[in-house]
Design an enzyme around this catalytic site. Structure first.
Site, mmCIF file in Angstrom:
data_model
loop_
_atom_site.group_PDB
_atom_site.id
_atom_site.type_symbol
_atom_site.label_atom_id
_atom_site.label_comp_id
_atom_site.label_asym_id
_atom_site.label_seq_id
_atom_site.Cartn_x
_atom_site.Cartn_y
_atom_site.Cartn_z
ATOM 1 C CG HIS A 188 1.885 1.313 3.165
ATOM 2 N ND1 HIS A 188 1.409 0.371 4.217
ATOM 3 C CD2 HIS A 188 3.158 1.871 3.545
ATOM 4 C CE1 HIS A 188 2.542 0.475 5.144
ATOM 5 N NE2 HIS A 188 3.426 1.272 4.734
ATOM 6 C CD GLU A 189 5.595 4.473 1.532
ATOM 7 O OE1 GLU A 189 5.709 5.192 2.640
ATOM 8 O OE2 GLU A 189 5.576 3.226 1.848
ATOM 9 C CG ASP B 185 0.058 -2.871 5.737
ATOM 10 O OD1 ASP B 185 0.602 -2.124 4.829
ATOM 11 O OD2 ASP B 185 0.655 -3.539 6.350
#
Length: 426
Positions: A278-279, A362
């Site tokens: 996600h990051e 996401d």
């Protein structure tokens, strides 16, 4: 006139506070739509009865404190102007030194100290609340240390703003806002470059990830995403909080992937890899730079509006507010007031953009890891650790949520899994 403005301001704040108390505790409905009951997004499926109760209680009180804090700051600045405190701060500064820069520094110090002292009770209540609900594990001395670091960093930042803005005002009363914005561009980038290596270490200790096997997995994912990361850092947050977090910070050569040790202690490797994916999505899709560009555009509009509104207000109510002219340093509380109001008004829009980017991240994470279960259990654990509502009220979502709600995030993962099953059956 000053008494009337002050009285109306206090009454407006009381009505505002009563509205949000009624809205959060009696009107807003945070229950799940019936179609989600029993799903992975239903908190009743992963929280026990006590956790459900605590989550609702904590969220309501915390949200009320949020909505009360910002307008309280506005009331503070109005008080400083109406009572002549801003003029007193300028007088004390003038009596202390004959040098202009030192006078500016002293004025800014008194204003910062007064604002800090008045807002301290709300900050302490927020800290005590998180302690009582076992979110914070931070001792009072440690919390005060962070508070003092905040104070001096904010003071230093404010001093730069005051010195530059009022120097520009004295040089160009019509276009100071444009010149101030042009100077803010390199300043913002410089601060973001220094953040990971200068500012963040003032609060916590950062060191390379101890779990080298996990680091190798994360760096392998980074390599697949063409992210030039050489190290993953962990930070000692367990002595301050039970919450979980991970993030990418900094720009250029100072970019860092950071994991809280609470995240490492409570999540599995698969869950951590989902968070890391996600990051990484933020890096791949250049969300940080898009965010900087958006912030700078909003700040340009904001400074223009502040300049226009200051001219109007000082021309009409300058005598009541004890501001002889816009470029007098006594107008600085008005500058801060207008800037804060505009930022609060713009927050639903900036949060909307942020939620879109987080939703994209996401989707990237689930496509990269192909592990729906890890994603769902990660979001469930984040909800448990932070006692956050799965389906917060609308106004809370608009003004507070830079991420999609947990209902939206978990539902998206379940829909992805259903879609994948349909594709496999076909």
């Amino acid at each position: 006139m000053a008494r009337k403005i002050g009285l109306y301001g206090i009454l407006a704040y009381i009505v505002y506070g009563l509205f949000f108390y009624w809205y959060l505790f009696y009107f807003a409905d945070s229950s799940l739509p019936f179609e989600y009951e029993g799903s992975s997004a239903d908190p009743a499926t992963f929280l026990n009865g006590r956790e459900l109760t605590l989550s609702e209680e904590y969220s309501k009180i915390r949200n009320l404190l949020f909505f009360l804090s910002t307008p309280f700051e506005w009331l503070l600045y109005i008080f400083v102007l109406l009572t002549g405190l801003s003029g007193a701060f300028k007088k004390w500064a003038g009596q202390s030194s004959k040098f202009k820069m030192i006078q500016v520094a002293i004025y800014t110090f008194w204003l910062s100290l007064f604002a800090y002292a008045v807002t301290f009770p709300l900050s302490y209540i927020s800290h005590s609340l998180s302690k009582s609900y076992n979110i914070s594990t931070q001792s009072f001395p440690s919390w005060m240390k962070d508070e003092l670091i905040d104070f001096w960093i904010n003071y230093g930042t404010m001093l730069i703003i005051v010195a530059v803005v009022y120097w520009l005002m004295s040089k160009s009363q019509k276009r100071w806002w444009l010149y101030a914005w042009l100077l803010s561009v390199p300043f913002t980038l410089f601060v973001m470059f220094l953040q990971p290596v200068v500012i963040d270490p003032l609060y916590n200790d950062f060191y390379p990830l101890k779990d080298k096997q996990l680091e190798a997995k994360i760096l392998d994912m980074a390599s697949q995403a063409n992210i030039p990361a050489e190290h993953v850092f962990e930070v000692n947050m367990a002595e301050k909080t039970n919450s979980l977090n991970a993030y990418v910070t900094g720009i250029g050569a100072n970019s860092r992937i950071v994991l809280w040790d609470t995240t490492l202690n409570r999540l599995t490797d698969d869950q951590i890899l989902f968070i890391m994916a996600h990051e990484m999505a933020h890096y791949v899709e250049k969300h940080l730079y898009i965010g900087i560009a958006g912030y700078l555009l909003l700040s340009l509009l904001g400074l223009y509006l502040v300049a226009r509104l200051m001219n109007i207000i000082v021309a009409k109510w300058g005598e009541v507010l004890r501001i002889p002219r816009v470029n007098d340093i006594r107008s600085f509380p008005l500058f801060l007031l207008l800037l804060s109001v505009l930022m609060f008004a713009a927050s639903p829009f900036s949060n909307l953009v942020s939620r879109y980017q987080e939703s994209r991240a996401d989707k990237y994470a689930i496509e990269m890891t192909d592990n729906v279960e890890a994603g769902v259990t990660t979001f469930q654990e984040l909800s448990r650790a932070g006692l956050s509502q799965v389906n917060p009220p609308l106004l809370v979502k608009l003004f507070r949520y830079g991420h999609p709600t947990m209902l939206e995030r978990i539902s998206m993962l379940e829909e992805y899994e259903l879609e994948k099953r349909r594709e496999n059956q076909e």
